[in-house]
Design a protein around this motif. Structure first.
Motif, PDB file in Angstrom:
ATOM      1  N   ARG A 213     -95.829 -25.387-106.280  1.00  0.00           N
ATOM      2  CA  ARG A 213     -95.201 -24.128-105.874  1.00  0.00           C
ATOM      3  C   ARG A 213     -95.782 -22.939-106.620  1.00  0.00           C
ATOM      4  O   ARG A 213     -95.711 -21.807-106.144  1.00  0.00           O
ATOM      5  N   PHE A 214     -96.311 -23.186-107.814  1.00  0.00           N
ATOM      6  CA  PHE A 214     -96.911 -22.101-108.604  1.00  0.00           C
ATOM      7  C   PHE A 214     -97.996 -22.695-109.475  1.00  0.00           C
ATOM      8  O   PHE A 214     -97.842 -23.770-110.039  1.00  0.00           O
ATOM      9  N   LEU A 221     -96.159 -16.098-114.109  1.00  0.00           N
ATOM     10  CA  LEU A 221     -94.881 -16.657-113.681  1.00  0.00           C
ATOM     11  C   LEU A 221     -93.740 -15.695-114.000  1.00  0.00           C
ATOM     12  O   LEU A 221     -92.851 -15.461-113.166  1.00  0.00           O
ATOM     13  N   THR A 224     -93.147 -12.844-111.526  1.00  0.00           N
ATOM     14  CA  THR A 224     -92.453 -13.117-110.264  1.00  0.00           C
ATOM     15  C   THR A 224     -90.956 -12.832-110.364  1.00  0.00           C
ATOM     16  O   THR A 224     -90.275 -12.730-109.340  1.00  0.00           O
ATOM     17  N   TYR A 272     -88.456 -19.686-113.364  1.00  0.00           N
ATOM     18  CA  TYR A 272     -88.450 -21.021-112.750  1.00  0.00           C
ATOM     19  C   TYR A 272     -87.257 -21.172-111.803  1.00  0.00           C
ATOM     20  O   TYR A 272     -87.391 -21.679-110.684  1.00  0.00           O
ATOM     21  N   LEU A 275     -87.918 -19.199-108.666  1.00  0.00           N
ATOM     22  CA  LEU A 275     -88.946 -19.854-107.860  1.00  0.00           C
ATOM     23  C   LEU A 275     -88.358 -21.035-107.099  1.00  0.00           C
ATOM     24  O   LEU A 275     -88.635 -21.232-105.909  1.00  0.00           O
ATOM     25  N   ARG A 276     -87.520 -21.810-107.785  1.00  0.00           N
ATOM     26  CA  ARG A 276     -86.897 -22.959-107.137  1.00  0.00           C
ATOM     27  C   ARG A 276     -85.984 -22.536-105.990  1.00  0.00           C
ATOM     28  O   ARG A 276     -85.857 -23.239-104.986  1.00  0.00           O
ATOM     29  N   HIS A 283     -92.889 -17.698-103.021  1.00  0.00           N
ATOM     30  CA  HIS A 283     -93.516 -17.274-104.270  1.00  0.00           C
ATOM     31  C   HIS A 283     -94.704 -18.158-104.607  1.00  0.00           C
ATOM     32  O   HIS A 283     -95.155 -18.174-105.743  1.00  0.00           O
ATOM     33  N   GLU A 284     -95.201 -18.902-103.668  1.00  0.00           N
ATOM     34  CA  GLU A 284     -96.273 -19.824-104.007  1.00  0.00           C
ATOM     35  C   GLU A 284     -97.553 -19.079-104.372  1.00  0.00           C
ATOM     36  O   GLU A 284     -97.877 -18.052-103.790  1.00  0.00           O
TER      37      GLU A 284
END
Length: 287
Positions: A213-214, A221, A224, A272, A275-276, A283-284
């Motif tokens: 995903r990242f 990171l 984001t 994190y 992103l999850r 957000h990849e």
């Protein structure tokens, strides 16, 4: 010896896809691997360690193809140090005896060289004065450091570590960070300790559902999550996660903040969590 590379590597267990086709190149430095349970982290580590074979794709370590013939796989293994999440120690062995056993398996044939290397890695993990102690008499943290020591034998080009700080106290975790930060090759470590990632890693991979995903730097990171973390008297509406801090204020990750809230710098954990929660592709970052 060249970078470590996974080229279109996938892994299936029956009808379950543990890792979708993945292409990643790992150069020197420390790479953190984050993701929820079942994300494919341990599968990726086991593939890189050659403990399991991929369903498809190619893996190259130190110029040797793990997925090639037997000779190439053996040569690749000489350049890999692997710490699984659970280590089973043979009964009755001392710390020195266990490391000697592992070194023999790694084909250290000359006794004098092997014993010098064993002493070196014991000192690295601060167990130099406990070499003659039976493993059964070591504490949990000491056994974990002994397990790390066996992965360090031979100063491998690729060090693959699954939850290395489990069971270590804060002082021991800090010492391990210093040790790994000085490793000359590539370190790939899977961890649930986001503070280890922010303190140690040059790069972070986030796996979710068997997909990357990242893939980028820690500052990348964090970026984001810019502007999406708030501290205030009440939780933000629609926040991904909220919790009360030691100041009595509530930290909200995502959502719409209420009156009296202020934006704060995000942590790796905040980024994190966001992103999850984002839709796949939201957000990849491509490898």
């Amino acid at each position: 010896m060249g970078p470590t590379r996974l080229q279109d590597v996938s892994k299936r267990y029956g009808t379950t896809i543990a890792l979708h086709p993945t292409t990643v190149t790992l150069g020197p430095g420390v790479v953190g691997l984050l993701g929820p349970n079942g994300a494919g982290k341990t599968t990726m580590l086991r593939l890189l360690s050659s403990a399991v074979a991929p369903t498809s794709g190619r893996i190259v370590v130190a110029g040797h193809d793990i997925t090639g013939g037997h000779g190439e796989r053996v040569e690749a293994r000489r350049h890999i140090g692997y710490l699984p999440q659970e280590v089973v120690f043979p009964r009755g062995m001392t710390a020195l005896g266990f490391l000697d056993y592992i070194a023999v398996l790694k084909e250290w044939k000359r006794t004098d060289e092997r014993h010098r290397e064993i002493r070196r890695v014991l000192d690295l993990v601060r167990l130099g004065d406990l070499g003659t102690r039976k493993v059964a008499r070591l504490s949990g943290g000491q056994r974990r450091r002994l397990a790390i020591a066996q992965a360090l034998i031979g100063a491998p080009d690729l060090l693959v570590l699954d939850e290395p700080t489990t069971g270590l106290d804060p002082e021991q975790r800090a010492a391990l960070r210093g040790l790994l930060g000085g490793h000359a090759g590539t370190v790939l470590l899977s961890t649930h300790q986001t503070e280890d990632v922010s303190a140690l890693c040059d790069r972070v991979l986030v796996l979710d559902g068997g997909r990357v995903r990242f893939d980028g730097s820690v500052p990348g990171l964090l970026a984001t999550a810019d502007g999406q973390v708030h501290l205030g008297p009440a939780a933000a509406t629609g926040a991904v996660q909220t919790w009360r801090t030691g100041t009595g204020l509530i930290r909200s990750v995502g959502g719409v903040p209420g009156p009296g809230s202020r934006t704060v710098d995000p942590s790796v954990e905040d980024a994190y969590l966001l992103l999850r929660a984002a839709p796949v592709g939201g957000h990849e970052v491509p490898s």
